[in-house]
Design an enzyme around this catalytic site. Structure first.
Site, mmCIF file in Angstrom:
data_model
loop_
_atom_site.group_PDB
_atom_site.id
_atom_site.type_symbol
_atom_site.label_atom_id
_atom_site.label_comp_id
_atom_site.label_asym_id
_atom_site.label_seq_id
_atom_site.Cartn_x
_atom_site.Cartn_y
_atom_site.Cartn_z
ATOM 1 N N TRP A 185 0.861 -1.118 0.159
ATOM 2 C CA TRP A 185 -0.086 -0.060 0.128
ATOM 3 C C TRP A 185 0.898 1.246 0.032
ATOM 4 O O TRP A 185 1.884 1.583 0.666
ATOM 5 C CB TRP A 185 -1.110 0.096 1.353
ATOM 6 C CG TRP A 185 -1.685 1.457 1.268
ATOM 7 C CD1 TRP A 185 -2.447 2.006 0.414
ATOM 8 C CD2 TRP A 185 -1.207 2.510 2.298
ATOM 9 N NE1 TRP A 185 -2.902 3.213 0.556
ATOM 10 C CE2 TRP A 185 -2.236 3.471 1.869
ATOM 11 C CE3 TRP A 185 -0.384 2.497 3.464
ATOM 12 C CZ2 TRP A 185 -1.979 4.685 2.596
ATOM 13 C CZ3 TRP A 185 -0.574 3.573 4.227
ATOM 14 C CH2 TRP A 185 -1.368 4.910 3.778
ATOM 15 N N GLU A 224 -3.013 -2.708 -2.616
ATOM 16 C CA GLU A 224 -4.176 -1.954 -1.949
ATOM 17 C C GLU A 224 -4.859 -0.763 -2.424
ATOM 18 O O GLU A 224 -3.991 0.278 -2.653
ATOM 19 C CB GLU A 224 -3.913 -2.014 -0.259
ATOM 20 C CG GLU A 224 -4.928 -1.361 0.349
ATOM 21 C CD GLU A 224 -4.612 -1.509 1.788
ATOM 22 O OE1 GLU A 224 -3.498 -1.805 2.413
ATOM 23 O OE2 GLU A 224 -5.544 -1.328 2.694
ATOM 24 N N LYS A 226 -7.239 2.677 -2.569
ATOM 25 C CA LYS A 226 -7.726 3.403 -1.359
ATOM 26 C C LYS A 226 -8.342 4.541 -2.220
ATOM 27 O O LYS A 226 -8.175 5.047 -3.379
ATOM 28 C CB LYS A 226 -6.677 3.860 -0.577
ATOM 29 C CG LYS A 226 -6.746 4.935 0.305
ATOM 30 C CD LYS A 226 -5.886 4.868 1.442
ATOM 31 C CE LYS A 226 -6.123 5.621 2.499
ATOM 32 N NZ LYS A 226 -5.710 5.794 3.859
ATOM 33 N N ASP A 257 -9.625 -3.350 1.129
ATOM 34 C CA ASP A 257 -9.985 -2.833 2.417
ATOM 35 C C ASP A 257 -11.192 -2.042 2.617
ATOM 36 O O ASP A 257 -11.615 -1.032 1.801
ATOM 37 C CB ASP A 257 -8.815 -1.571 2.818
ATOM 38 C CG ASP A 257 -8.805 -1.040 4.308
ATOM 39 O OD1 ASP A 257 -9.738 -0.604 4.919
ATOM 40 O OD2 ASP A 257 -7.744 -0.911 4.722
ATOM 41 N N HIS A 260 -11.991 1.940 2.345
ATOM 42 C CA HIS A 260 -11.434 2.737 1.248
ATOM 43 C C HIS A 260 -12.315 2.844 0.104
ATOM 44 O O HIS A 260 -11.881 2.947 -1.010
ATOM 45 C CB HIS A 260 -10.203 1.780 0.672
ATOM 46 C CG HIS A 260 -9.012 1.812 1.715
ATOM 47 N ND1 HIS A 260 -7.858 1.281 1.285
ATOM 48 C CD2 HIS A 260 -8.884 2.163 3.119
ATOM 49 C CE1 HIS A 260 -6.731 1.502 2.435
ATOM 50 N NE2 HIS A 260 -7.297 2.064 3.289
ATOM 51 N N HIS A 284 -8.635 -6.542 3.960
ATOM 52 C CA HIS A 284 -8.470 -5.563 5.086
ATOM 53 C C HIS A 284 -9.824 -5.275 5.990
ATOM 54 O O HIS A 284 -10.275 -4.174 5.510
ATOM 55 C CB HIS A 284 -7.629 -4.388 5.058
ATOM 56 C CG HIS A 284 -6.452 -4.598 4.976
ATOM 57 N ND1 HIS A 284 -5.203 -3.621 4.675
ATOM 58 C CD2 HIS A 284 -5.595 -5.704 4.768
ATOM 59 C CE1 HIS A 284 -4.163 -3.971 4.434
ATOM 60 N NE2 HIS A 284 -4.219 -5.361 4.618
ATOM 61 N N ASP A 292 -12.353 7.031 6.151
ATOM 62 C CA ASP A 292 -11.464 5.813 6.438
ATOM 63 C C ASP A 292 -10.801 5.908 7.747
ATOM 64 O O ASP A 292 -9.554 6.148 8.028
ATOM 65 C CB ASP A 292 -10.274 5.736 5.359
ATOM 66 C CG ASP A 292 -9.433 4.440 5.504
ATOM 67 O OD1 ASP A 292 -9.782 3.668 6.123
ATOM 68 O OD2 ASP A 292 -8.549 4.572 5.030
ATOM 69 N N ASP A 294 -10.758 3.763 10.374
ATOM 70 C CA ASP A 294 -10.042 2.712 10.909
ATOM 71 C C ASP A 294 -10.532 2.417 12.486
ATOM 72 O O ASP A 294 -9.624 2.224 13.208
ATOM 73 C CB ASP A 294 -8.269 2.601 10.895
ATOM 74 C CG ASP A 294 -7.855 2.522 9.584
ATOM 75 O OD1 ASP A 294 -7.994 1.602 8.957
ATOM 76 O OD2 ASP A 294 -7.549 3.760 9.015
ATOM 77 N N ASP A 324 -7.740 -4.470 9.564
ATOM 78 C CA ASP A 324 -6.767 -3.277 9.430
ATOM 79 C C ASP A 324 -7.471 -2.257 10.131
ATOM 80 O O ASP A 324 -8.366 -1.469 9.679
ATOM 81 C CB ASP A 324 -6.598 -3.005 8.010
ATOM 82 C CG ASP A 324 -5.465 -1.869 7.960
ATOM 83 O OD1 ASP A 324 -5.005 -1.315 8.985
ATOM 84 O OD2 ASP A 324 -5.380 -0.982 6.875
HETATM 85 C C1 RNT Z 1 -4.033 2.584 4.931
HETATM 86 C C2 RNT Z 1 -4.303 1.216 4.369
HETATM 87 C C3 RNT Z 1 -3.194 0.317 4.980
HETATM 88 C C4 RNT Z 1 -2.659 0.462 6.216
HETATM 89 C C5 RNT Z 1 -1.822 -0.514 7.007
HETATM 90 C C6 RNT Z 1 -0.899 0.161 8.190
HETATM 91 O O1 RNT Z 1 -5.174 3.254 4.373
HETATM 92 O O2 RNT Z 1 -5.483 0.512 4.719
HETATM 93 O O3 RNT Z 1 -3.418 -1.046 4.870
HETATM 94 O O4 RNT Z 1 -3.843 0.806 7.274
HETATM 95 O O5 RNT Z 1 -0.779 -0.750 6.026
HETATM 96 ZN ZN ZN Z 2 -5.727 -1.424 4.978
#
Ligand code: RNT
Ligand code: ZN
Length: 417
Positions: A185, A224, A226, A257, A260, A284, A292, A294, A324
């Site tokens: 990523w 990945e 985003k 993810d 994302h 993720h 986003d 998390d 994640d």
């Molecule tokens: C960031 C991505 C990525 C990170 C990790 C720490 O938006 O989701 O996966 O969260 O690599």
């Molecule tokens: Zn991620």
């Protein structure tokens, strides 16, 4: 909770599910096989051991709850504890910045297998397999552009880093006799409007082609996508369209993810399309709140729908499930357990769906019957099956893990100042 109560409840649940053609024992056996790649970075707010500095580069951790793991031993101790509260046998997902650098500064373009040997040994001793990630954030050369940087010096630095990471992943995979999944990523993007949308994407594709050209039999790479990063709101080089095209044309694993995408987008719907065109998915599992963010994964409609779509598309075998999120505002170990168990709940719920009967109704044009069964399935005794799954695997049932985490806080994390 009394064991006999859990067993009794399970027997009743089993009968109830059997009536609509669902085998709960099979669902439990399938869930037991499902490994989840635990993201090491929930223990320490994505800091790692390279510079001991706060995270930067498109992502951010918020909160300052005490107890952050500050070194490799504390991360390991936390993961070992986490394992005691989760049924099944899981993997550990490492980032490059979590290397065992032995007190020396090792720059990203110098990292080697030796810096992960102690992790490989630790993983073997703890019966865990490893996954890996290159790290292009939190570094003076990160800037706004890494692998897509027109500056040859910077781009080459990150290409070298990523190639080295792939070799480390390969060594991990070889040692564990199972492919190590390595995620790439990069936060690359632009805060404001750019006149070079295409150019950066061309460069990123070139860099990735170069990186992925090395044949490494014991690892698998994934990339990945985003929507945007913090401070890079106007443009993301590695957008969903970019990586869909990239993965489909290069036969590369797509990292999905769940945080994302646009907030109103149906992420679950992407599964059945992606699986037609990419070899596998790396997941993720996360929880976006307004953006986003998390947040800790919970058993919400989005996550439930996501795993249902995966099971309906016969895709569980083609997906690597990883987590994640990084919440520093509550007990971090608690956050870990909540998210992992919620993911298991969502997978179990998907496995318990009366799919054969639902499809029979659909094939027969019986729309009312399909909708009715979908509705009724929501209140089936799912909890009794999940409780039994945990009991069977010797981990705390229901909210019992709260006390275990409180004790660990008293004995371990609470003492970290
Ligand atoms: C960031 C991505 C990525 C990170 C990790 C720490 O938006 O989701 O996966 O969260 O690599
Ligand atoms: Zn991620």
């Amino acid at each position: 909770m009394k064991e006999s109560t859990i067993l009794k409840a399970y027997e009743l649940a089993k009968e109830r599910y059997a009536a609509i053609g669902v085998d709960t024992d099979k669902a439990i056996a399938d869930l037991e096989k499902q490994q989840i790649s635990l993201h090491c970075w929930q223990t320490d707010d994505v800091v790692g051991f390279e510079r001991n500095e706060a995270l930067s580069g498109g992502i951010q951790t918020t909160g300052n709850y005490p107890g952050r793991a500050r070194n490799i031993d504390e991360v390991r101790r936390d993961i070992e504890f986490v394992k005691t509260l989760i049924a099944g046998n899981h993997r550990l997902n490492l980032h490059e910045i979590y290397g065992d650098f032995g007190g020396k500064f090792v720059d990203r373009n110098e990292v080697d297998v030796e810096h992960f040997q102690s992790w490989i040994d630790w993983a073997r001793a703890n019966n865990m397999k490893l996954d890996f990630n290159s790290t292009s954030f939190s570094h003076p050369k990160s800037g706004d552009l890494t692998l897509s940087n027109p500056d040859n010096g910077i781009r080459t630095f990150w290409i070298e880093h990523t190639k080295r990471c792939r070799r480390i992943a390969d060594a991990m995979g070889k040692a564990q006799g199972d492919p190590c999944i390595m995620n790439i990523w990069v936060h690359d993007g632009s805060k404001d409007q750019t006149m070079y949308r295409k150019r950066y994407r061309e460069i990123l594709a070139e860099s990735l082609d170069d990186i992925l050209s090395e044949e490494l039999p014991y690892m698998k790479s994934c990339v990945e996508a985003k929507l945007f990063g913090i401070g890079l709101e106007s443009y993301t080089v590695g957008s969903m369209d970019f990586y869909e095209g990239y993965c489909a044309t290069r036969n590369v694993i797509y990292t999905l993810d769940t945080g994302h995408y646009e907030q109103t987008e149906n992420v679950a719907d992407k599964v059945a399309s992606l699986l037609l065109f990419v070899p596998e998915l790396m997941l993720h599992v996360s929880r976006p709140v307004r953006w986003d963010s998390d947040h800790v994964t919970i058993m919400n409609d989005q996550t439930l729908d996501f795993f249902k779509e995966l099971v309906r598309a016969d895709g569980l075998d083609r997906a690597h499930v990883g987590l994640d999120y990084f919440d520093a505002s509550i007990n971090r170990i608690g956050a870990y357990i909540i998210g992992t168990r919620a993911t298991q709940k969502c997978i179990l719920s998907a496995l318990l769906e009366p799919l054969a009967l639902l499809r029979k109704y659909e094939d027969g044009g019986q729309g009312f019957e399909r909708l009715a069964l979908l509705e009724e399935a929501k209140s089936l005794p799912f909890g009794a099956v999940f409780d039994y799954f945990n009991l069977k695997n010797g981990v705390p049932v229901g909210e019992e893990y709260i006390a275990a985490i409180q004790q660990y806080e008293k004995d371990v994390t609470g003492k970290r100042m």
